[in-house]
Design a protein around this motif. Sequence first.
Motif, PDB file in Angstrom:
ATOM      1  N   LYS A   1       1.406  -1.379 -11.497  1.00  0.00           N
ATOM      2  CA  LYS A   1       2.357  -0.281 -11.719  1.00  0.00           C
ATOM      3  C   LYS A   1       3.051   0.115 -10.418  1.00  0.00           C
ATOM      4  N   ASP A   2       2.385  -0.122  -9.280  1.00  0.00           N
ATOM      5  CA  ASP A   2       2.991   0.212  -7.983  1.00  0.00           C
ATOM      6  C   ASP A   2       3.965  -0.860  -7.514  1.00  0.00           C
TER       7      ASP A   2
ATOM      8  N   GLN B   1       9.570  13.105  -6.304  1.00  0.00           N
ATOM      9  CA  GLN B   1       8.475  12.611  -7.136  1.00  0.00           C
ATOM     10  C   GLN B   1       8.931  11.551  -8.134  1.00  0.00           C
ATOM     11  N   CYS B   2      10.206  11.159  -8.057  1.00  0.00           N
ATOM     12  CA  CYS B   2      10.709  10.124  -8.965  1.00  0.00           C
ATOM     13  C   CYS B   2      10.237   8.748  -8.503  1.00  0.00           C
ATOM     14  N   LYS B   3       9.905   7.896  -9.439  1.00  0.00           N
ATOM     15  CA  LYS B   3       9.522   6.524  -9.090  1.00  0.00           C
ATOM     16  C   LYS B   3      10.736   5.768  -8.535  1.00  0.00           C
TER      17      LYS B   3
ATOM     18  N   ALA C   1       6.409  10.290 -10.907  1.00  0.00           N
ATOM     19  CA  ALA C   1       5.332   9.680 -10.126  1.00  0.00           C
ATOM     20  C   ALA C   1       4.199  10.669  -9.858  1.00  0.00           C
TER      21      ALA C   1
END
Length: 419
Positions: free
Chosen positions: A279-280, A302-304, A418
């Motif tokens: 996922k990372d 905090q957004c991916k 995230a």
Amino acid sequence: MTDPLIAELRDEACKPLLERLVKKLKRGGPLTGVCQLRKLTETQRVRIKELTGSTSRGPDISVNLADFDGIIRNTGRFDSLQALVEATAGPIVNVREERDADSAAWEKLWDEANQRVADDDLMVRCVADLRQSGWLKKVTKREPSFAIELFTQSFDLMKRLPVTSRPLAVFAAECLGDAHALDAGTILSRLMLRLIAAKQQVDIPRRASGRRRMWESVGIVIDELSVSALAMNLPAVGDSLSDKMLRQHHAGGMPCRLTFRHLRLHPPSFTLCTKSKSKDRLIYVCENPSVIAAASDRYRAQCKPLVCVEGNPNLACLNLLSLLTTAGYQLSYHGDFDWGGLRIASRIHKSFGFIPWQFNAVDHQKATHRCNHRNMRLLRPPKATAIWDPALAQSIDQSKIAIEEEFLIDDLLKDLCAG
């Protein structure tokens, strides 16, 4: 001192005679036969009869050119009437001989052009189209030597294409020694676009945006400052200017726009830890800027990691995606549910591969049930395929409507937090 015969023939009264003799020589004909001169003034009739020995009566004069030639030869000052005319009017170009030579030069040009592209059917067809349309003759003002130079340069350039992300001016300087040789509007630039279009079997672009995209399709950037990539919260780890820009924008929760020049001169670094979880390793990719704007508003820092291709991805965007996937990151892509969206997605999938991000047949069917069909745009042909999920194209075709990302932003945002 001017010869009396030359002065006489140059006189205004003898102008009709001189013009007729010059015209006859330009056509390649000998100065023989009878020359009819009509609608002359009294002064012109008297002077021309005195010079030529004509015995015509009335308002018109008939000049026997053989007799006139004999008169000139008998003076001992000129070898022939033609010599007198050429001495009076200057060098006379034989138009017929010049035309024949010009035709022969063009025939040789087309033959040599066909020989150079003989192993490429698309280029052979393009050369035939150029010949039939007359475009090359028009833009070169019928100068075959200029056309040969253009063909030589353009065919040599085509052998170098495609390239990997090169500014147009740099490409022109490297290949032609002139950074402006391929500027918009130059004949060589226009010829290159015709050859590229023929190679890709598409229409010749008429708008500036179309010409820019066609250059980009072979790896050439026209303006490296106006072509850019839009991204947010990418895991930049290097010390380049682009790395610092990405980190500063990440800290502020803002999307970052990197120009092609940034990426060319100051490429960012994306190092992936070998122990990173799957996922990372994901980099989310969307088609429309409204998605990245909404993600910035809601999640900020905090957004991916998110990249926006802004429609059909330009070279800056493709460059950025290449840096990310080369570092080991996996793309997760979402686009519009329509034929254009599938074509864009297929281009990205062929280049980098991706995991569908709410972008398969099941996701489309869910979206279709939620949308009000009366407010949706109808699909526009031509159709496209989805190589990552063939059923998606079938589902879109059956729905008859286009569903753009903007209708699905809330669903997409749920995957981007995230925290």
